[in-house]
Write a protein that holds these residues in place. Sequence first.
Motif, PDB file in Angstrom:
ATOM      1  N   GLU A 197     -11.844  18.554  19.366  1.00 52.13           N
ATOM      2  CA  GLU A 197     -11.566  19.867  19.964  1.00 52.13           C
ATOM      3  C   GLU A 197     -12.836  20.506  20.515  1.00 52.13           C
ATOM      4  O   GLU A 197     -13.161  21.649  20.202  1.00 52.13           O
ATOM      5  N   GLN A 198     -13.526  19.747  21.351  1.00 54.03           N
ATOM      6  CA  GLN A 198     -14.712  20.254  22.024  1.00 54.03           C
ATOM      7  C   GLN A 198     -14.407  20.506  23.496  1.00 54.03           C
ATOM      8  O   GLN A 198     -13.562  19.845  24.090  1.00 54.03           O
ATOM      9  N   GLN A 199     -15.129  21.448  24.063  1.00 55.08           N
ATOM     10  CA  GLN A 199     -15.018  21.723  25.488  1.00 55.08           C
ATOM     11  C   GLN A 199     -15.738  20.641  26.277  1.00 55.08           C
ATOM     12  O   GLN A 199     -16.676  20.017  25.776  1.00 55.08           O
ATOM     13  N   VAL A 200     -15.286  20.436  27.513  1.00 51.11           N
ATOM     14  CA  VAL A 200     -15.934  19.494  28.421  1.00 51.11           C
ATOM     15  C   VAL A 200     -16.477  20.273  29.614  1.00 51.11           C
ATOM     16  O   VAL A 200     -15.777  21.082  30.220  1.00 51.11           O
ATOM     17  N   VAL A 201     -17.729  20.015  29.932  1.00 51.84           N
ATOM     18  CA  VAL A 201     -18.352  20.556  31.131  1.00 51.84           C
ATOM     19  C   VAL A 201     -18.596  19.355  32.034  1.00 51.84           C
ATOM     20  O   VAL A 201     -19.149  18.338  31.589  1.00 51.84           O
ATOM     21  N   CYS A 202     -18.150  19.445  33.284  1.00 53.76           N
ATOM     22  CA  CYS A 202     -18.284  18.298  34.184  1.00 53.76           C
ATOM     23  C   CYS A 202     -18.231  18.759  35.638  1.00 53.76           C
ATOM     24  O   CYS A 202     -18.102  19.947  35.921  1.00 53.76           O
ATOM     25  N   PRO A 243     -18.253  22.480  39.687  1.00 64.29           N
ATOM     26  CA  PRO A 243     -18.446  22.512  38.229  1.00 64.29           C
ATOM     27  C   PRO A 243     -17.164  22.988  37.547  1.00 64.29           C
ATOM     28  O   PRO A 243     -16.503  23.913  38.036  1.00 64.29           O
ATOM     29  N   ARG A 244     -16.808  22.333  36.457  1.00 60.85           N
ATOM     30  CA  ARG A 244     -15.577  22.668  35.725  1.00 60.85           C
ATOM     31  C   ARG A 244     -15.892  22.813  34.246  1.00 60.85           C
ATOM     32  O   ARG A 244     -16.740  22.104  33.706  1.00 60.85           O
ATOM     33  N   GLU A 245     -15.178  23.721  33.605  1.00 62.54           N
ATOM     34  CA  GLU A 245     -15.235  23.882  32.154  1.00 62.54           C
ATOM     35  C   GLU A 245     -13.802  23.766  31.668  1.00 62.54           C
ATOM     36  O   GLU A 245     -12.929  24.526  32.092  1.00 62.54           O
ATOM     37  N   GLY A 298     -15.600  27.813  35.543  1.00 61.23           N
ATOM     38  CA  GLY A 298     -16.173  26.956  36.558  1.00 61.23           C
ATOM     39  C   GLY A 298     -15.621  27.346  37.919  1.00 61.23           C
ATOM     40  O   GLY A 298     -15.214  28.491  38.126  1.00 61.23           O
ATOM     41  N   GLU A 299     -15.591  26.389  38.818  1.00 61.04           N
ATOM     42  CA  GLU A 299     -15.079  26.639  40.156  1.00 61.04           C
ATOM     43  C   GLU A 299     -13.766  25.920  40.354  1.00 61.04           C
ATOM     44  O   GLU A 299     -13.505  24.887  39.744  1.00 61.04           O
TER      45      GLU A 299
END
Length: 107
Positions: A16-21, A27-29, A52-53
């Motif tokens: 249950e961790q967030q992903v930043v990519c 950029p997305r969160e 993010g965008e």
Amino acid sequence: MPSRSYMLFRKAILTEQQVVCSYDDRPRELCPHIIGHNKSGEEVVLAWQFAGESSGKLPQWRCLRLAQVRAISLRKGHWHEGASHRTEQTCVSAIDLDINIHVRKRR
């Protein structure tokens, strides 16, 4: 053999961790919820994008083809999920892991 991206998103679901990519050069969160393959056999993930965008309004559900995801990192943070589950998801045809079925029901 699953890709590195697939394994990172799978780990994010299990922990249950967030992903930043980056996806589509934006950029997305995200908080990934379901991972597996689509009807074409591509690795995909259904995720709730909370920051993010985006080309549309946020937050919203996103279906990402993992071959197009770049610069992936995991981070601890508040778990986000969509409030609306009115329609059945069509992103992932062959589900490998679903946070609501495989992870949370174990607890």
